[in-house]
Scaffold this motif. Structure first.
Motif, PDB file in Angstrom:
ATOM      1  N   PHE A  16      17.884 -34.840  31.861  1.00 47.34           N
ATOM      2  CA  PHE A  16      17.469 -33.849  30.870  1.00 47.34           C
ATOM      3  C   PHE A  16      17.214 -32.492  31.528  1.00 47.34           C
ATOM      4  CE2 PHE A  16      14.117 -32.021  28.036  1.00 47.34           C
ATOM      5  CZ  PHE A  16      14.843 -31.988  26.863  1.00 47.34           C
ATOM      6  N   ASP A  17      17.604 -31.416  30.846  1.00 52.28           N
ATOM      7  CA  ASP A  17      17.389 -30.060  31.349  1.00 52.28           C
ATOM      8  C   ASP A  17      16.026 -29.567  30.859  1.00 52.28           C
ATOM      9  OD1 ASP A  17      17.418 -27.397  32.075  1.00 52.28           O
ATOM     10  OD2 ASP A  17      19.505 -27.056  31.481  1.00 52.28           O
ATOM     11  N   HIS A  18      15.017 -29.845  31.633  1.00 55.65           N
ATOM     12  CA  HIS A  18      13.654 -29.494  31.225  1.00 55.65           C
ATOM     13  C   HIS A  18      13.457 -27.986  31.179  1.00 55.65           C
ATOM     14  CE1 HIS A  18      12.088 -33.624  31.333  1.00 55.65           C
ATOM     15  NE2 HIS A  18      12.900 -33.803  32.361  1.00 55.65           N
ATOM     16  N   GLU A  19      14.039 -27.277  32.122  1.00 61.13           N
ATOM     17  CA  GLU A  19      13.869 -25.822  32.143  1.00 61.13           C
ATOM     18  C   GLU A  19      14.409 -25.197  30.869  1.00 61.13           C
ATOM     19  OE1 GLU A  19      13.544 -27.414  36.167  1.00 61.13           O
ATOM     20  OE2 GLU A  19      15.042 -27.663  34.571  1.00 61.13           O
ATOM     21  N   ALA A  20      15.558 -25.656  30.396  1.00 60.66           N
ATOM     22  CA  ALA A  20      16.122 -25.127  29.154  1.00 60.66           C
ATOM     23  C   ALA A  20      15.250 -25.483  27.956  1.00 60.66           C
ATOM     24  CB  ALA A  20      17.542 -25.658  28.959  1.00 60.66           C
ATOM     25  N   ALA A  21      14.714 -26.695  27.950  1.00 56.61           N
ATOM     26  CA  ALA A  21      13.877 -27.137  26.834  1.00 56.61           C
ATOM     27  C   ALA A  21      12.588 -26.330  26.732  1.00 56.61           C
ATOM     28  CB  ALA A  21      13.555 -28.612  26.990  1.00 56.61           C
ATOM     29  N   LEU A  22      12.134 -25.794  27.869  1.00 54.23           N
ATOM     30  CA  LEU A  22      10.870 -25.054  27.887  1.00 54.23           C
ATOM     31  C   LEU A  22      11.065 -23.543  27.835  1.00 54.23           C
ATOM     32  CD1 LEU A  22       8.973 -27.128  30.617  1.00 54.23           C
ATOM     33  CD2 LEU A  22       8.906 -27.392  28.129  1.00 54.23           C
ATOM     34  N   ALA A  23      12.288 -23.093  27.684  1.00 52.92           N
ATOM     35  CA  ALA A  23      12.577 -21.661  27.775  1.00 52.92           C
ATOM     36  C   ALA A  23      11.824 -20.846  26.729  1.00 52.92           C
ATOM     37  CB  ALA A  23      14.087 -21.435  27.639  1.00 52.92           C
ATOM     38  N   ASP A  24      11.619 -21.420  25.540  1.00 53.48           N
ATOM     39  CA  ASP A  24      10.940 -20.664  24.488  1.00 53.48           C
ATOM     40  C   ASP A  24       9.527 -21.155  24.227  1.00 53.48           C
ATOM     41  OD1 ASP A  24      11.636 -23.087  23.389  1.00 53.48           O
ATOM     42  OD2 ASP A  24      12.304 -22.258  21.466  1.00 53.48           O
ATOM     43  N   ALA A  25       8.993 -21.957  25.129  1.00 46.27           N
ATOM     44  CA  ALA A  25       7.634 -22.477  24.949  1.00 46.27           C
ATOM     45  C   ALA A  25       6.593 -21.430  25.327  1.00 46.27           C
ATOM     46  CB  ALA A  25       7.435 -23.722  25.803  1.00 46.27           C
ATOM     47  N   ASP A  26       5.498 -21.439  24.611  1.00 48.35           N
ATOM     48  CA  ASP A  26       4.358 -20.586  24.953  1.00 48.35           C
ATOM     49  C   ASP A  26       3.309 -21.351  25.760  1.00 48.35           C
ATOM     50  OD1 ASP A  26       4.989 -18.048  23.443  1.00 48.35           O
ATOM     51  OD2 ASP A  26       5.033 -19.483  21.780  1.00 48.35           O
ATOM     52  N   VAL A  27       3.122 -22.622  25.398  1.00 45.40           N
ATOM     53  CA  VAL A  27       2.137 -23.466  26.065  1.00 45.40           C
ATOM     54  C   VAL A  27       2.789 -24.814  26.349  1.00 45.40           C
ATOM     55  CG1 VAL A  27      -0.125 -24.576  25.913  1.00 45.40           C
ATOM     56  CG2 VAL A  27       0.242 -22.326  24.845  1.00 45.40           C
ATOM     57  N   VAL A  28       2.653 -25.281  27.587  1.00 38.14           N
ATOM     58  CA  VAL A  28       3.165 -26.596  27.980  1.00 38.14           C
ATOM     59  C   VAL A  28       1.988 -27.394  28.528  1.00 38.14           C
ATOM     60  CG1 VAL A  28       4.749 -27.881  29.453  1.00 38.14           C
ATOM     61  CG2 VAL A  28       5.436 -25.665  28.502  1.00 38.14           C
ATOM     62  N   ILE A  29       1.777 -28.593  27.970  1.00 32.89           N
ATOM     63  CA  ILE A  29       0.673 -29.454  28.386  1.00 32.89           C
ATOM     64  C   ILE A  29       1.272 -30.766  28.870  1.00 32.89           C
ATOM     65  CG2 ILE A  29      -1.446 -30.622  27.681  1.00 32.89           C
ATOM     66  CD1 ILE A  29      -1.872 -28.440  25.609  1.00 32.89           C
ATOM     67  N   VAL A  30       1.027 -31.083  30.139  1.00 33.00           N
ATOM     68  CA  VAL A  30       1.649 -32.233  30.795  1.00 33.00           C
ATOM     69  C   VAL A  30       0.596 -33.311  31.024  1.00 33.00           C
ATOM     70  CG1 VAL A  30       2.944 -33.026  32.813  1.00 33.00           C
ATOM     71  CG2 VAL A  30       3.304 -30.701  31.925  1.00 33.00           C
ATOM     72  N   HIS A  31       0.819 -34.490  30.447  1.00 32.44           N
ATOM     73  CA  HIS A  31      -0.133 -35.592  30.613  1.00 32.44           C
ATOM     74  C   HIS A  31       0.018 -36.234  31.987  1.00 32.44           C
ATOM     75  CE1 HIS A  31      -1.977 -39.611  29.839  1.00 32.44           C
ATOM     76  NE2 HIS A  31      -2.845 -38.848  29.228  1.00 32.44           N
ATOM     77  N   GLU A  32      -1.070 -36.789  32.500  1.00 31.61           N
ATOM     78  CA  GLU A  32      -1.067 -37.278  33.879  1.00 31.61           C
ATOM     79  C   GLU A  32      -0.226 -38.540  34.072  1.00 31.61           C
ATOM     80  OE1 GLU A  32      -2.799 -40.046  35.420  1.00 31.61           O
ATOM     81  OE2 GLU A  32      -3.563 -40.904  33.575  1.00 31.61           O
TER      82      GLU A  32
END
Length: 376
Positions: free
Chosen positions: A78-94
């Motif tokens: 999966f291309d995570h960088e592309a998926a997050l290109a328009d995100a304002d807030v990213v919250i990553v669970h542990e």
């Protein structure tokens, strides 16, 4: 704003309590006009176990129950960088894969515009400290820890510089009293067996008191080994297996009392963290009796919002008191519900999250928060 949550699973709550809280957060953010998306791995053990246990209908029911929530299952490439290109807030669970945790942090360090938060809702900081110390949180703007003692662990270990206490809470649009429900049982406990983290406690604070009092009792949850199922049967307790979290309010409503049996790591090493079932049960207006845990942050009013049983004998006495005294039961239910509604709903946590973002957010997030306040 657009919020992206990396989660072990949004679609499945099989042995995965964080899904409860995440669904509530996303629902409240959506009601406020924000866009939300959850990303979960293709090999999520919670979702795969739910499919094996209940079949595809259990996953399909998610869309019917939570029509406004979106989840995308990502493959290995999966291309995570592309998926997050328009995100304002990213919250990553542990529970996210450590390499992916590092990769997202690297994207933030390399100039990604989103604000990046790490969310810890587990006891691995004390039960798997070596694993946690190996995580790379460089690039993360802050950590959300679901208890003050956990926040202090992060700071003392030097794992992060900005750490905020961010307790779980109840989605009170889902978890609410159902006074019209017929009472079909005396006691229900909704909880998973786990990894022998509370096996003795379940016997002491649930099985033996229920057997001695001859109560009509039910247990719902997963990962019960053969010896545990045998103990429940010996105690006269019905075992119902997995229950969808959305069905828990009705299950509470059909019973007269419930109990809280915390896992050992929370009692011994992370005091002040009740886990989400306490919030949810009290939000449903059911009397609750808890095995000992130290509410060091004064989230509740022990003895008023719920009763505490110091040992199994005390649990038996407390259960008998609540089940034989309707006024006591009603007072406990009312007090617990009052505390949750005033302090511990997902609405309260979204307010806290937006305040945290205002403190640590990237320029674009701060600008959008300011614009939202001006519009109000």
């Amino acid at each position: 704003m657009k919020f992206v949550f990396y989660t072990h699973s949004l679609l499945s709550d099989w042995n995965h309590g964080n899904a409860h809280f995440l669904r509530g957060l996303m629902r409240d953010l959506g009601r406020r006009g924000h866009v939300t998306m959850a990303l979960e791995p293709h090999d999520s053990w919670s979702r795969l176990n739910l499919l094996a246990d209940q079949g595809p209908a259990a996953i399909e029911a998610f869309s019917d129950t939570f029509p406004g929530l979106r989840a995308q299952i990502y493959p290995e490439n999966f291309d995570h960088e592309a998926a997050l290109a328009d995100a304002d807030v990213v919250i990553v669970h542990e529970w996210t894969d450590p390499e992916l945790i590092s990769r997202i942090g690297r994207a933030r360090r390399n100039g990604a515009r989103f604000t990046l938060l790490f969310h810890d809702t587990h006891h691995r900081a004390v039960s798997a400290e070596t694993d946690m110390s190996g995580l790379s949180l460089d690039g993360y703007d802050a950590v959300l820890a679901f208890g003050e003692t956990l926040r202090q662990r992060y700071l003392k270990a030097g794992w992060a510089k900005a750490v905020f206490t961010f307790h779980e809470a109840a989605d009170d649009t889902l978890f609410r009293p159902m006074p019209g429900a017929d009472k079909t049982g005396d006691l229900i406990w909704i909880g998973n067996w786990g990894d022998d983290e509370r096996s003795e406690e379940i016997l002491e604070f649930l099985v033996r008191p229920v057997k001695e009092l001859g109560l009509r009792a039910t247990v719902r949850g997963v990962r019960y080994p053969a010896d545990a199922l045998s103990a429940l049967k010996d105690g006269g307790i019905s075992y119902g297996g997995w229950i969808a979290n959305a069905q828990a309010p009705l299950a509470f409503a059909r019973n007269r009392v419930t109990v809280h049996i915390p896992r050992r790591p929370y009692v011994s090493h992370l005091p002040g963290i009740p886990t989400i079932r306490v919030f949810e049960a009290l939000a449903c207006g059911i009397p609750l009796i808890s095995a000992p845990w130290n509410d060091v942050e004064q989230l509740f009013r022990p003895g008023t919002d719920y009763l505490v049983a110091e040992d199994g004998a005390a649990m038996q006495r407390r259960l008998k008191e609540v089940l034989s005294d309707p006024d006591l039961a009603a007072t406990l239910a009312k007090s617990g519900l009052e505390t949750v509604r005033s302090r511990h709903t997902c609405r309260h946590r979204v307010d806290e999250l937006l305040t945290i973002l205002a403190d640590v957010g990237s320029r674009s997030v701060i600008q959008q928060l300011a614009a939202g306040e001006a519009a109000q």
